[in-house]
Design a protein around this motif. Structure first.
Motif, PDB file in Angstrom:
ATOM      1  N   ALA A   1       0.822  -0.700   0.382  1.00  9.77           N
ATOM      2  CA  ALA A   1      -0.093   0.079   0.325  1.00  9.77           C
ATOM      3  C   ALA A   1       0.998   1.328  -0.109  1.00  9.77           C
ATOM      4  O   ALA A   1       1.422   1.315   0.779  1.00  9.77           O
TER       5      ALA A   1
ATOM      6  N   THR B   1      -3.519   0.954  13.453  1.00 13.70           N
ATOM      7  CA  THR B   1      -4.800   1.041  13.640  1.00 13.70           C
ATOM      8  C   THR B   1      -5.155   2.137  14.884  1.00 13.70           C
ATOM      9  O   THR B   1      -4.851   2.520  15.516  1.00 13.70           O
TER      10      THR B   1
ATOM     11  N   GLU C   1      -0.384  -3.088   3.974  1.00 13.11           N
ATOM     12  CA  GLU C   1      -1.756  -3.203   4.894  1.00 13.11           C
ATOM     13  C   GLU C   1      -1.667  -4.990   5.565  1.00 13.11           C
ATOM     14  O   GLU C   1      -1.468  -5.362   4.111  1.00 13.11           O
TER      15      GLU C   1
ATOM     16  N   THR D   1      -6.857  -3.605  10.320  1.00 14.50           N
ATOM     17  CA  THR D   1      -6.201  -3.095   9.217  1.00 14.50           C
ATOM     18  C   THR D   1      -5.592  -2.326   9.747  1.00 14.50           C
ATOM     19  O   THR D   1      -4.982  -1.529  10.354  1.00 14.50           O
TER      20      THR D   1
ATOM     21  N   THR E   1      -1.684  -0.531   9.541  1.00 15.74           N
ATOM     22  CA  THR E   1      -0.917   0.223   8.115  1.00 15.74           C
ATOM     23  C   THR E   1       0.432   0.327   8.543  1.00 15.74           C
ATOM     24  O   THR E   1       0.789   0.787   9.700  1.00 15.74           O
TER      25      THR E   1
END
Length: 156
Positions: free
Chosen positions: A73, A118, A78, A93, A95
């Motif tokens: 991503a 997150t 991700e 999710t 990051t």
């Protein structure tokens, strides 16, 4: 707290990551956190967080995460997976950013580092305790920001 942010950390965390930047979709991440190891630098608050009002460490001694998929991503990744707190599992999710290049550490290992973030709602995991404030509002906010710093050691 609704008045100010409270920062804390879990001091006993273990996990495993299988990661190859060339094929991130083949990656797997698992983690286990010892709930009793929570540390907000205030023992009375930590005791309350371990109680049934929050994490209920006696009945639910661990928090777990198990990835379901990983994808590139932007400049990071991700990681989508199942987070289990107090026996309740929700998909989250993560990051992942600031992935470092592979380097040798002082002990001869090859390492990379990364940061992941997150947000979750504590109420989604059955943590609904609160207390009304005299001036209005409540003592504890529902949104929790999670920040993770990892160092991965290359195996084999």
């Amino acid at each position: 707290m609704m008045i100010t942010n409270v920062r804390g950390e879990f001091q006993k965390v273990s996990g495993e990551a299988v990661f190859d930047p060339a094929t991130p979709e083949a990656s797997k991440v698992t983690a286990t956190i010892d709930v009793a190891s929570i540390n907000t630098r205030e023992e009375k608050r930590d005791g309350h967080l371990r109680s049934a009002d929050f994490f209920d460490a006696e009945k639910h001694p661990t928090i777990t995460f198990e990835s379901k998929r990983v994808r590139r991503a932007g400049d990071g990744y991700e990681v989508v997976g199942d987070l289990t707190i107090r026996g309740t599992t929700r998909e989250v999710t993560l990051t992942v950013e600031d992935v470092t290049a592979e380097h040798a550490d002082p002990w001869g290992n090859r390492r990379i580092g990364a940061s992941a973030r997150t947000k979750v709602r504590r109420s989604d995991f059955g943590m609904t305790w609160n207390s009304a404030l005299e001036a209005g509002g409540v003592l504890v906010g529902d949104e929790i920001s999670i920040a993770i710093e990892v160092s991965l050691i290359k195996q084999g």
